[in-house]
Design a protein around this motif. Sequence first.
Motif, mmCIF file in Angstrom:
data_model
loop_
_atom_site.group_PDB
_atom_site.id
_atom_site.type_symbol
_atom_site.label_atom_id
_atom_site.label_comp_id
_atom_site.label_asym_id
_atom_site.label_seq_id
_atom_site.Cartn_x
_atom_site.Cartn_y
_atom_site.Cartn_z
ATOM 1 N N ASP A 142 58.111 56.138 -23.281
ATOM 2 C CA ASP A 142 58.880 55.558 -24.386
ATOM 3 C C ASP A 142 59.264 56.570 -25.448
ATOM 4 O O ASP A 142 60.249 56.372 -26.164
ATOM 5 C CB ASP A 142 58.087 54.418 -25.043
ATOM 6 C CG ASP A 142 57.928 53.230 -24.109
ATOM 7 O OD1 ASP A 142 58.734 53.095 -23.164
ATOM 8 O OD2 ASP A 142 56.980 52.443 -24.320
ATOM 9 N N ASP A 143 58.493 57.662 -25.589
ATOM 10 C CA ASP A 143 58.780 58.614 -26.652
ATOM 11 C C ASP A 143 59.872 59.634 -26.291
ATOM 12 O O ASP A 143 60.213 60.485 -27.100
ATOM 13 C CB ASP A 143 57.507 59.345 -27.099
ATOM 14 C CG ASP A 143 56.866 60.162 -25.994
ATOM 15 O OD1 ASP A 143 57.256 60.022 -24.818
ATOM 16 O OD2 ASP A 143 55.965 60.965 -26.314
ATOM 17 N N ARG B 271 63.439 60.871 -26.199
ATOM 18 C CA ARG B 271 64.579 60.531 -27.060
ATOM 19 C C ARG B 271 65.679 59.839 -26.264
ATOM 20 O O ARG B 271 65.932 60.192 -25.110
ATOM 21 C CB ARG B 271 65.123 61.785 -27.718
ATOM 22 C CG ARG B 271 64.134 62.391 -28.691
ATOM 23 C CD ARG B 271 64.693 63.635 -29.313
ATOM 24 N NE ARG B 271 63.670 64.295 -30.097
ATOM 25 C CZ ARG B 271 63.916 64.902 -31.251
ATOM 26 N NH1 ARG B 271 65.125 64.945 -31.734
ATOM 27 N NH2 ARG B 271 62.931 65.477 -31.897
ATOM 28 N N PRO B 272 66.358 58.869 -26.883
ATOM 29 C CA PRO B 272 67.397 58.106 -26.167
ATOM 30 C C PRO B 272 68.476 58.987 -25.542
ATOM 31 O O PRO B 272 68.919 58.730 -24.430
ATOM 32 C CB PRO B 272 67.985 57.195 -27.254
ATOM 33 C CG PRO B 272 66.883 57.038 -28.243
ATOM 34 C CD PRO B 272 66.131 58.349 -28.235
ATOM 35 N N LYS B 273 68.888 60.046 -26.236
ATOM 36 C CA LYS B 273 69.920 60.939 -25.699
ATOM 37 C C LYS B 273 69.439 61.591 -24.404
ATOM 38 O O LYS B 273 70.192 61.703 -23.432
ATOM 39 C CB LYS B 273 70.272 62.007 -26.734
ATOM 40 C CG LYS B 273 71.347 62.968 -26.301
ATOM 41 C CD LYS B 273 71.665 63.974 -27.390
ATOM 42 C CE LYS B 273 72.733 64.939 -26.933
ATOM 43 N NZ LYS B 273 73.092 65.894 -27.965
ATOM 44 N N ARG C 171 67.020 60.421 -22.406
ATOM 45 C CA ARG C 171 66.847 59.336 -21.429
ATOM 46 C C ARG C 171 68.196 59.037 -20.761
ATOM 47 O O ARG C 171 68.299 58.912 -19.545
ATOM 48 C CB ARG C 171 66.301 58.099 -22.128
ATOM 49 C CG ARG C 171 66.004 56.927 -21.221
ATOM 50 C CD ARG C 171 65.425 55.757 -22.018
ATOM 51 N NE ARG C 171 64.185 56.113 -22.681
ATOM 52 C CZ ARG C 171 62.995 56.165 -22.081
ATOM 53 N NH1 ARG C 171 62.906 55.865 -20.813
ATOM 54 N NH2 ARG C 171 61.915 56.496 -22.743
ATOM 55 N N GLU C 172 69.242 58.936 -21.574
ATOM 56 C CA GLU C 172 70.585 58.657 -21.056
ATOM 57 C C GLU C 172 71.062 59.787 -20.142
ATOM 58 O O GLU C 172 71.627 59.532 -19.071
ATOM 59 C CB GLU C 172 71.551 58.476 -22.229
ATOM 60 C CG GLU C 172 72.974 58.180 -21.813
ATOM 61 C CD GLU C 172 73.902 58.050 -23.011
ATOM 62 O OE1 GLU C 172 75.097 58.320 -22.821
ATOM 63 O OE2 GLU C 172 73.442 57.701 -24.114
ATOM 64 N N HIS D 34 69.106 59.593 -16.740
ATOM 65 C CA HIS D 34 69.525 58.447 -15.928
ATOM 66 C C HIS D 34 70.964 58.603 -15.429
ATOM 67 O O HIS D 34 71.289 58.152 -14.324
ATOM 68 C CB HIS D 34 69.333 57.140 -16.693
ATOM 69 C CG HIS D 34 67.905 56.722 -16.761
ATOM 70 N ND1 HIS D 34 67.215 56.257 -15.666
ATOM 71 C CD2 HIS D 34 67.012 56.738 -17.782
ATOM 72 C CE1 HIS D 34 65.969 55.987 -16.005
ATOM 73 N NE2 HIS D 34 65.817 56.282 -17.284
#
Length: 193
Positions: A161-162, A164-166, A168-169, A172
């Motif tokens: 979960d930690d 960072r969204p950028k 993670r994107e 994926h």
Amino acid sequence: MELMGGDLRTFTNSRHELLGYAQQIGIMQAIALGMSQLHGCGLLHKDLKASNILVLPKSWTTNEEGDESLNTFIPAKREFYFTKVGDYDSLDHVGGTGFWRAPEVLQALRDGSDVKLAQSPAVYSLGMVCYEILIILIPLQGHPLSNYELVLSGRQPELPDDVRPKMRELVHHCWHMDPRQRPDWDELKKIVA
């Protein structure tokens, strides 16, 4: 090629801690740039993984004019990592290692058919390398590398979960099951920058 300090897998294992975010980005950026240059020369990397990325830790320096070094690598904690993509070839056979290989490559290997090699399998592999950089774990660790069904069924390593969204994107996007939906190297250089 100049002498490097070792491979990224050995280096991250020896640190026993995650690299700083700026260091992670700097390494990812250098890999994307190196892969873009290889593909620009008509070379395909068929075994992209952390153990085929060479790194050399360096202290951040200044040039003769007193400006920060003009390298594309980002300093963090007064240290950055000179990074090179290694172990590539221009042979026609399908290569790669276990879960770093894209689903379409694993499917062809399982079926005994030819794979039309392009840049997209290496982009998938870059997603696995990014996972190694972000998590310091081997993708799908603990599963037999011959278990192609894990990847073919869409299974991917878990990102904590930690992350960072950028990031993670980015990961994926590289892991997309449809090779046409994966970014190309020019897109990756912009995403990582």
